[in-house]
Structures are given as structure tokens and as C-alpha cells.
Design a protein around this motif. Structure first.
Motif, PDB file in Angstrom:
ATOM      1  N   GLU A 176      47.147  57.834  31.517  1.00 27.03           N
ATOM      2  CA  GLU A 176      47.785  58.274  32.760  1.00 27.03           C
ATOM      3  C   GLU A 176      49.061  57.484  33.034  1.00 27.03           C
ATOM      4  O   GLU A 176      50.108  58.055  33.361  1.00 27.03           O
ATOM      5  N   ALA A 177      48.954  56.172  32.914  1.00 32.45           N
ATOM      6  CA  ALA A 177      50.084  55.304  33.252  1.00 32.45           C
ATOM      7  C   ALA A 177      51.249  55.467  32.287  1.00 32.45           C
ATOM      8  O   ALA A 177      52.408  55.558  32.694  1.00 32.45           O
ATOM      9  N   LYS A 178      50.932  55.513  30.971  1.00 34.12           N
ATOM     10  CA  LYS A 178      51.994  55.487  29.962  1.00 34.12           C
ATOM     11  C   LYS A 178      52.540  56.871  29.623  1.00 34.12           C
ATOM     12  O   LYS A 178      53.719  57.014  29.285  1.00 34.12           O
ATOM     13  N   VAL A 179      51.693  57.902  29.686  1.00 34.10           N
ATOM     14  CA  VAL A 179      52.128  59.252  29.296  1.00 34.10           C
ATOM     15  C   VAL A 179      52.612  60.056  30.492  1.00 34.10           C
ATOM     16  O   VAL A 179      53.620  60.766  30.422  1.00 34.10           O
ATOM     17  N   LEU A 180      51.905  59.936  31.620  1.00 37.21           N
ATOM     18  CA  LEU A 180      52.243  60.733  32.797  1.00 37.21           C
ATOM     19  C   LEU A 180      53.064  59.958  33.823  1.00 37.21           C
ATOM     20  O   LEU A 180      53.822  60.549  34.586  1.00 37.21           O
ATOM     21  N   GLY A 181      52.898  58.630  33.840  1.00 37.79           N
ATOM     22  CA  GLY A 181      53.599  57.819  34.840  1.00 37.79           C
ATOM     23  C   GLY A 181      55.093  57.752  34.591  1.00 37.79           C
ATOM     24  O   GLY A 181      55.557  57.865  33.449  1.00 37.79           O
ATOM     25  N   GLU A 182      55.835  57.568  35.629  1.00 38.99           N
ATOM     26  CA  GLU A 182      57.295  57.515  35.514  1.00 38.99           C
ATOM     27  C   GLU A 182      57.797  56.105  35.229  1.00 38.99           C
ATOM     28  O   GLU A 182      58.983  55.905  34.965  1.00 38.99           O
ATOM     29  N   ILE A 183      56.894  55.119  35.298  1.00 40.86           N
ATOM     30  CA  ILE A 183      57.318  53.727  35.082  1.00 40.86           C
ATOM     31  C   ILE A 183      57.704  53.508  33.623  1.00 40.86           C
ATOM     32  O   ILE A 183      58.698  52.867  33.310  1.00 40.86           O
ATOM     33  N   THR A 184      56.910  54.072  32.719  1.00 37.41           N
ATOM     34  CA  THR A 184      57.150  53.881  31.282  1.00 37.41           C
ATOM     35  C   THR A 184      58.134  54.921  30.753  1.00 37.41           C
ATOM     36  O   THR A 184      58.049  56.095  31.089  1.00 37.41           O
ATOM     37  N   ASN A 185      59.053  54.455  29.909  1.00 38.65           N
ATOM     38  CA  ASN A 185      59.952  55.379  29.224  1.00 38.65           C
ATOM     39  C   ASN A 185      59.252  55.835  27.942  1.00 38.65           C
ATOM     40  O   ASN A 185      59.359  55.191  26.895  1.00 38.65           O
ATOM     41  N   PHE A 186      58.488  56.927  28.058  1.00 35.48           N
ATOM     42  CA  PHE A 186      57.697  57.401  26.929  1.00 35.48           C
ATOM     43  C   PHE A 186      58.594  57.746  25.736  1.00 35.48           C
ATOM     44  O   PHE A 186      58.230  57.523  24.587  1.00 35.48           O
ATOM     45  N   GLY A 187      59.772  58.257  26.013  1.00 37.65           N
ATOM     46  CA  GLY A 187      60.712  58.609  24.948  1.00 37.65           C
ATOM     47  C   GLY A 187      61.112  57.409  24.107  1.00 37.65           C
ATOM     48  O   GLY A 187      61.291  57.520  22.893  1.00 37.65           O
ATOM     49  N   SER A 188      61.235  56.250  24.730  1.00 36.18           N
ATOM     50  CA  SER A 188      61.617  55.048  23.981  1.00 36.18           C
ATOM     51  C   SER A 188      60.483  54.616  23.054  1.00 36.18           C
ATOM     52  O   SER A 188      60.730  54.113  21.948  1.00 36.18           O
ATOM     53  N   LEU A 189      59.232  54.803  23.481  1.00 34.89           N
ATOM     54  CA  LEU A 189      58.097  54.494  22.622  1.00 34.89           C
ATOM     55  C   LEU A 189      58.085  55.421  21.408  1.00 34.89           C
ATOM     56  O   LEU A 189      57.776  55.001  20.285  1.00 34.89           O
ATOM     57  N   GLN A 190      58.420  56.691  21.619  1.00 35.75           N
ATOM     58  CA  GLN A 190      58.458  57.651  20.519  1.00 35.75           C
ATOM     59  C   GLN A 190      59.495  57.247  19.467  1.00 35.75           C
ATOM     60  O   GLN A 190      59.216  57.245  18.262  1.00 35.75           O
ATOM     61  N   LYS A 191      60.697  56.911  19.926  1.00 31.28           N
ATOM     62  CA  LYS A 191      61.768  56.518  18.999  1.00 31.28           C
ATOM     63  C   LYS A 191      61.421  55.224  18.270  1.00 31.28           C
ATOM     64  O   LYS A 191      61.671  55.079  17.063  1.00 31.28           O
ATOM     65  N   ALA A 192      60.833  54.272  19.004  1.00 34.38           N
ATOM     66  CA  ALA A 192      60.484  52.982  18.406  1.00 34.38           C
ATOM     67  C   ALA A 192      59.374  53.134  17.373  1.00 34.38           C
ATOM     68  O   ALA A 192      59.345  52.412  16.359  1.00 34.38           O
ATOM     69  N   ALA A 193      58.441  54.065  17.618  1.00 35.46           N
ATOM     70  CA  ALA A 193      57.354  54.303  16.660  1.00 35.46           C
ATOM     71  C   ALA A 193      57.926  54.729  15.309  1.00 35.46           C
ATOM     72  O   ALA A 193      57.566  54.174  14.263  1.00 35.46           O
ATOM     73  N   ARG A 194      58.832  55.711  15.322  1.00 33.27           N
ATOM     74  CA  ARG A 194      59.423  56.156  14.060  1.00 33.27           C
ATOM     75  C   ARG A 194      60.287  55.060  13.424  1.00 33.27           C
ATOM     76  O   ARG A 194      60.235  54.859  12.204  1.00 33.27           O
ATOM     77  N   ALA A 195      61.056  54.354  14.222  1.00 33.36           N
ATOM     78  CA  ALA A 195      61.931  53.301  13.693  1.00 33.36           C
ATOM     79  C   ALA A 195      61.122  52.241  12.942  1.00 33.36           C
ATOM     80  O   ALA A 195      61.561  51.730  11.900  1.00 33.36           O
ATOM     81  N   THR A 196      59.940  51.926  13.436  1.00 34.63           N
ATOM     82  CA  THR A 196      59.070  50.951  12.774  1.00 34.63           C
ATOM     83  C   THR A 196      58.677  51.422  11.383  1.00 34.63           C
ATOM     84  O   THR A 196      58.720  50.652  10.411  1.00 34.63           O
ATOM     85  N   ILE A 197      58.308  52.683  11.270  1.00 33.29           N
ATOM     86  CA  ILE A 197      57.857  53.217   9.973  1.00 33.29           C
ATOM     87  C   ILE A 197      59.023  53.313   8.995  1.00 33.29           C
ATOM     88  O   ILE A 197      58.891  52.941   7.822  1.00 33.29           O
ATOM     89  N   VAL A 198      60.148  53.790   9.462  1.00 34.68           N
ATOM     90  CA  VAL A 198      61.325  53.909   8.595  1.00 34.68           C
ATOM     91  C   VAL A 198      61.719  52.544   8.041  1.00 34.68           C
ATOM     92  O   VAL A 198      62.047  52.398   6.857  1.00 34.68           O
ATOM     93  N   ALA A 199      61.666  51.512   8.889  1.00 34.07           N
ATOM     94  CA  ALA A 199      62.119  50.174   8.492  1.00 34.07           C
ATOM     95  C   ALA A 199      61.141  49.475   7.544  1.00 34.07           C
ATOM     96  O   ALA A 199      61.558  48.819   6.581  1.00 34.07           O
ATOM     97  N   ASP A 200      59.827  49.618   7.798  1.00 38.01           N
ATOM     98  CA  ASP A 200      58.864  48.753   7.108  1.00 38.01           C
ATOM     99  C   ASP A 200      57.746  49.458   6.347  1.00 38.01           C
ATOM    100  O   ASP A 200      57.026  48.808   5.584  1.00 38.01           O
ATOM    101  N   TYR A 201      57.559  50.771   6.551  1.00 36.89           N
ATOM    102  CA  TYR A 201      56.386  51.420   5.968  1.00 36.89           C
ATOM    103  C   TYR A 201      56.727  52.727   5.260  1.00 36.89           C
ATOM    104  O   TYR A 201      55.936  53.664   5.262  1.00 36.89           O
TER     105      TYR A 201
END
Length: 371
Positions: free
Chosen positions: A325-350
Motif C-alpha cells: 500500500e505504502a510503496k505502490v499506491l502511496g504518493e510518498i514513494t517515487n515508484f517510477g524511480s524504483l522501477q528504473k533503479a531495478a533495471r539499472a542494477t541488472i544491466v550493470a552487474d547481472y
């Protein structure tokens, strides 16, 4: 120049993470330098055979009805190695590892073993047989720091290298073209999709996954749950869905192309008791699906809490739903930034390219050391 011949040995070629990596790495390997052979034992688990053969691998099934008859294949494997000029045996998962070490000792060949899980989590007999034969191998490749540390604590083997799994980041991308699934689109509508792709085993704690869906339905949250896979826990999953009369779970079953379903997911939820380094997790993150995971096995090596995903503090369903609820629906978290960071991690190291380069370097070094 004569090719370096590598024999992969694995119990089955079904749709598990370790199994699916074999054709994916083969597609990237330098096949002008290396030639790859594959032996497996369960003929009814053969879904990866055609993909390996299409990529140029040579596959043989030494049929075994159970683990005991699997171990009895060691002499046939040793003969296969001699007849085909095999120079290195590379085994995956415990029982294949045991028989590979036995065959390697007979054939006088170096044996590499990829440890996909925490050794301490295996069945007692599996641990005993593995420990007894561990001295008959050359090098252990651990897919996670957790797996490596478990072996080091037991002092079972001295030469352990960290070789994390990798994925094809070009294919597993939000920009790739996947099949349109009209029934899935109708089911999810405008809701956020919480998904998983797994072999339905007890360790995955899919009962917790279903309980999360139940609580979300009770709270009337705009979530839909998408489960892709098959396994021994499927009857339990189906019975819980029926018992709770859940309308928010879509059971996709075993799929040839899980990515077609993953493209609809916003969150990849892992509620496991233990893991190695799940390939499906890396694929999901590469597709910008935000991971929500129990901090087990190699997961904390990849998922950094509130940076590229969420590490769950417990398997309590109220806590998990609260986080969603907090991270996906809440407005406090920038869910889009988590999405971009998730892919960036895999591209860089995995990436699969990084993994294959590391494997080829190890193969070459092992042969050089034997000369």
C-alpha cells in the motif's frame, strides 16, 4: 584449433531457474572456442532440450527413475566423457553434483560445481553425500554470497568463486515485444499487478503469497495477483484460492514464455523461506518490475531496500500488504524511480554477458592449471 569440450550435468531440463540458464548462456558462449554437451536424467522434464539443441548444444538423457538410479549412471557418464573428448565437467544442483564428482574421479577430469542454494538448507542425506564427494571436484561456483558463506562455514571446500546468475537484459526489457494476452489484460484492468514466476515448491511459501491476496481482497485494494508456474504446491494454492473465494488471483500455470505474463506485472513478490539467486527475480528487475522480497539467500546482494526494491521485514501478510500500500499506491514513494533503479542494477552487474565471460575465463584457467 580444437574446441574445448564442456559437459554440463543436471538432474532435469525442466523450467527451473538453473535449467533455463543453460540455453541462455549457450546463446552467448563463444562456440568457436567451446563445444557444449549436456546430460540430464528425468526424461519427463525435458522442456529445455529443444532450446539447447537449437543453440548448438548436444543433449543426452541417461534415464533415471530416482536419485539412487541417477547415481548409478556415473560409469556411463565417465564413458561418455572418454568417447566424446570431454575436458571439463560442470554440474548443477546437488544430486547431479554427486554423480558428476564420481564420474569425474573415474574419468580423471576436472569437475566444476555450481552451488545454487544455501548448503545448510538441503535434506540431511543430500548434505552427507555432497560432503563425502566434495573433495573430488576442482572448483565451486556459488551464485550468491550466502551460498558461498555457508560452504566456507562448513570448511567443505577451499576453492569457491562467486559467480552470480545473469539474464539477457536486451530481451528482458520493458521495450521488448511480447505476446498480447487478452484474457490477462481483461483480468488486470487498471489495477496494479503483483506477480511471481516460480516452481511451486514448499520453500517458496506460496501460501503466504495467497494470504496476501486474500487480505488485499478483504481491504478492497486495487491489486491483482498473477502466478506463473507449476509444481508440488499447486494443489495447496488452488485449495486456498477456493477456500477464500478469491477473485483477484490469475493462475497462469506452466508457461513456455513467462515474460509474456511478466510484462503485466508492477511488483515481483517473493515470500520464500530460502533462495539461491532467483533467475526470475533478475529477469523481473530487468523488465522494471519492482521486487518485494524476503531477505534470504542471494536476494540482499541484488535488492537494496528502498533503492531498487523492498526487502520485507517478515512474512506477516499484514506487514507485506502495508508495504505494498505504502510503496505502490502511496504518493510518498517515487515508484517510477524504483522501477528504473531495478533495471539499472541488472544491466550493470547481472547481465548474461558478464556471467558467460566469467565462466569462460574459469574454464580456460582450469585447463591451463592442469597442464
Amino acid at each position: 584449433m580444437e574446441k574445448i569440450k564442456i559437459l554440463h550435468i543436471i538432474k532435469s531440463l525442466g523450467r527451473g531457474g538453473a535449467e533455463m540458464l543453460l540455453p541462455e548462456t549457450l546463446k552467448i558462449h563463444n562456440t568457436t572456442t567451446f563445444e557444449f554437451h549436456y546430460i540430464y536424467f528425468l526424461p519427463w522434464k525435458n522442456q529445455m532440450v529443444s532450446a539447447i539443441e537449437q543453440a548448438g548444444g548436444k543433449v543426452t538423457c541417461f534415464q533415471a527413475k530416482n536419485n539412487l538410479t541417477l547415481l548409478m549412471q556415473y560409469a556411463k557418464i565417465a564413458k561418455y566423457c572418454k568417447d566424446n573428448g570431454i575436458q571439463i565437467i560442470h554440474a548443477h544442483l546437488p544430486w547431479a553434483g554427486v554423480v558428476a564428482r564420481m564420474a569425474g574421479k573415474v574419468a580423471k577430469l576436472p569437475v566444476l560445481y555450481t552451488e545454487h542454494n544455501n548448503f545448510d538448507k538441503y535434506h540431511f542425506l543430500t548434505r552427507v553425500l555432497s560432503a563425502v564427494t566434495y573433495k573430488y571436484q576442482t572448483k565451486v561456483l556459488a551464485v550468491s554470497e550466502d551460498a558461498k558463506e555457508a560452504l566456507e562455514r562448513r570448511r567443505l571446500f577451499h576453492d569457491i568463486v562467486y559467480v552470480p546468475n545473469g539474464v539477457n537484459t536486451a530481451f528482458f526489457s520493458k521495450e521488448s515485444s511480447f505476446r498480447k494476452l487478452n484474457d490477462v489484460e481483461t483480468f488486470v484492468g487498471e489495477d496494479k499487478v503483483i506477480g511471481t514466476v516460480a516452481v511451486f515448491r514448499k520453500q517458496k511459501r506460496l501460501d503466504v503469497f495467497v494470504e496476501v491476496a486474500r487480505l488485499a481482497q478483504q481491504k478492497n485494494l486495487p491489486f491483482k495477483f498473477l502466478m506463473v508456474g507449476e509444481g508440488t504446491e499447486m494443489p495447496l494454492v488452488k485449495s486456498l484460492i477456493a477456500q477464500y473465494q478469491l477473485q483477484n488471483i490469475y493462475l497462469a500455470g506452466l508457461q513456455e514464455s513467462p515474460a509474456d505474463f511478466m510484462k503485466y506485472m508492477d511488483v515481483f513478490l517473493i515470500t520464500s523461506d530460502f533462495e539461491g539467486l532467483p533467475v526470475a527475480l533478475l529477469e523481473a528487475m530487468s523488465m522494471e518490475i519492482v521486487p518485494f522480497c524476503t531477505p534470504v539467500g542471494g536476494i540482499p546482494n541484488v535488492v537494496k531496500d528502498n533503492q531498487n526494491g523492498v526487502l520485507l521485514k517478515s512474512q506477516e501478510t499484514t506487514e507485506i500488504v502495508s508495504q505494498l500500500e505504502a510503496k505502490v499506491l502511496g504518493e510518498i514513494t517515487n515508484f517510477g524511480s524504483l522501477q528504473k533503479a531495478a533495471r539499472a542494477t541488472i544491466v550493470a552487474d547481472y547481465s548474461i554477458q558478464r556471467m558467460v565471460h566469467q565462466l569462460e575465463t574459469i574454464y580456460t584457467e582450469v585447463l591451463h592449471e592442469r597442464k
